[in-house]
Scaffold this active site. Structure first.
Site, PDB file in Angstrom:
ATOM      1  N   LEU A 199       0.882  -0.939  -0.163  1.00  0.00           N
ATOM      2  CA  LEU A 199       0.210   0.488   0.024  1.00  0.00           C
ATOM      3  C   LEU A 199       0.801   1.411   0.128  1.00  0.00           C
ATOM      4  O   LEU A 199       2.095   1.683   0.887  1.00  0.00           O
ATOM      5  CB  LEU A 199      -1.251   0.131   1.569  1.00  0.00           C
ATOM      6  N   ASP A 200       0.290   1.862  -1.130  1.00  0.00           N
ATOM      7  CA  ASP A 200       1.095   3.759  -0.443  1.00  0.00           C
ATOM      8  C   ASP A 200       0.360   4.651   0.373  1.00  0.00           C
ATOM      9  O   ASP A 200      -0.585   3.659   1.652  1.00  0.00           O
ATOM     10  CB  ASP A 200       0.781   4.420  -1.843  1.00  0.00           C
TER      11      ASP A 200
END
Lengths: 74, 153
Positions: free
Chosen positions: A34-35
């Site tokens: 995930l960013d």
């Protein structure tokens, strides 16, 4: 396993695309792929689906899936 | 383990000089005319006056990012509205952009609040637009900033 933990794992699984059985407590959140934006969406989705508020001071100390479950379950 | 902590300026510059250069190389828009030239003593003097906020992000003790803000005790227009902060710089090493940035921003707001700051400002580069992230954290886009290099150089 409590119903809440099961529900949380389902939400996380849906958001990150990893099977629930592979979401081990020791799995590092940084390895979920995930960013930052996706990460905060995950937190918001957990809060929206469960009605649980994860305090800001807990969010910065979330390092593993287990930490996230613990913060939500309390 | 990734941790976030308020630190002293001296602690940051002891570990941060390579990252400052990387930060500049990644985000500076006018390298030919505005070279990096950090005035560490000036930062120190701002801290000595109680007006510097240094928040670091470390992985197992190693510096991987930072958020720096300058605090004014009150804005000249709003003397009764309490301290305000302006973000001087924030950065996370590219290989750690997997949730660290949002945690850094959350911690920035939380620790500034603890210091009594009533309003915080942050700017972002158009080429690295974090509008959606900031809005999801409760920040509001209120201004556009324009710059112009002046002189003949």
């Amino acid at each position: 396993m409590s119903l809440l933990r099961t529900a949380l794992l389902e939400i996380i699984s849906d958001e990150v695309g990893i099977l629930e059985e592979d979401l081990k407590p020791e799995l590092q959140l940084e390895n979920l792929g995930l960013d930052s934006l996706e990460f905060i969406h995950l937190i918001q989705e957990i809060e929206r689906e469960t009605g649980i508020r994860i305090p800001d001071e807990r969010i910065s100390s979330l390092n593993t899936v287990g930490d996230l479950l613990e913060a939500a379950v309390g | 383990m990734i941790t976030f902590q308020v630190e002293k300026w001296k602690q940051l510059i002891a570990d941060g000089q390579k990252i400052f250069i990387q930060h500049y190389d990644e985000l500076s828009l006018e390298k030919d005319r505005v070279p990096l030239g950090m005035d560490f003593d000036l930062y120190q003097s701002i801290e000595d006056k109680g007006n510097l906020h240094v928040l670091t992000c470390r992985k197992d003790g190693e510096l991987i990012g930072y958020y720096i803000a300058i605090i004014v005790n009150h804005h000249p227009h709003y003397k009764d509205s309490g301290p305000q902060s302006t973000t001087d710089m924030f950065y996370i090493l590219p290989q750690y952009r997997n949730g660290c940035g949002v945690k850094l921003l959350i911690e920035a707001a939380r620790t500034l609040t603890e210091r009594g700051v009533k309003k915080a400002f942050i700017g972002i580069k158009l080429k690295q637009d974090h509008t959606e992230l900031l809005e999801s954290l409760g920040w509001t886009a209120t201004d556009k900033v324009f710059t112009k290099l002046l002189g003949d150089k």
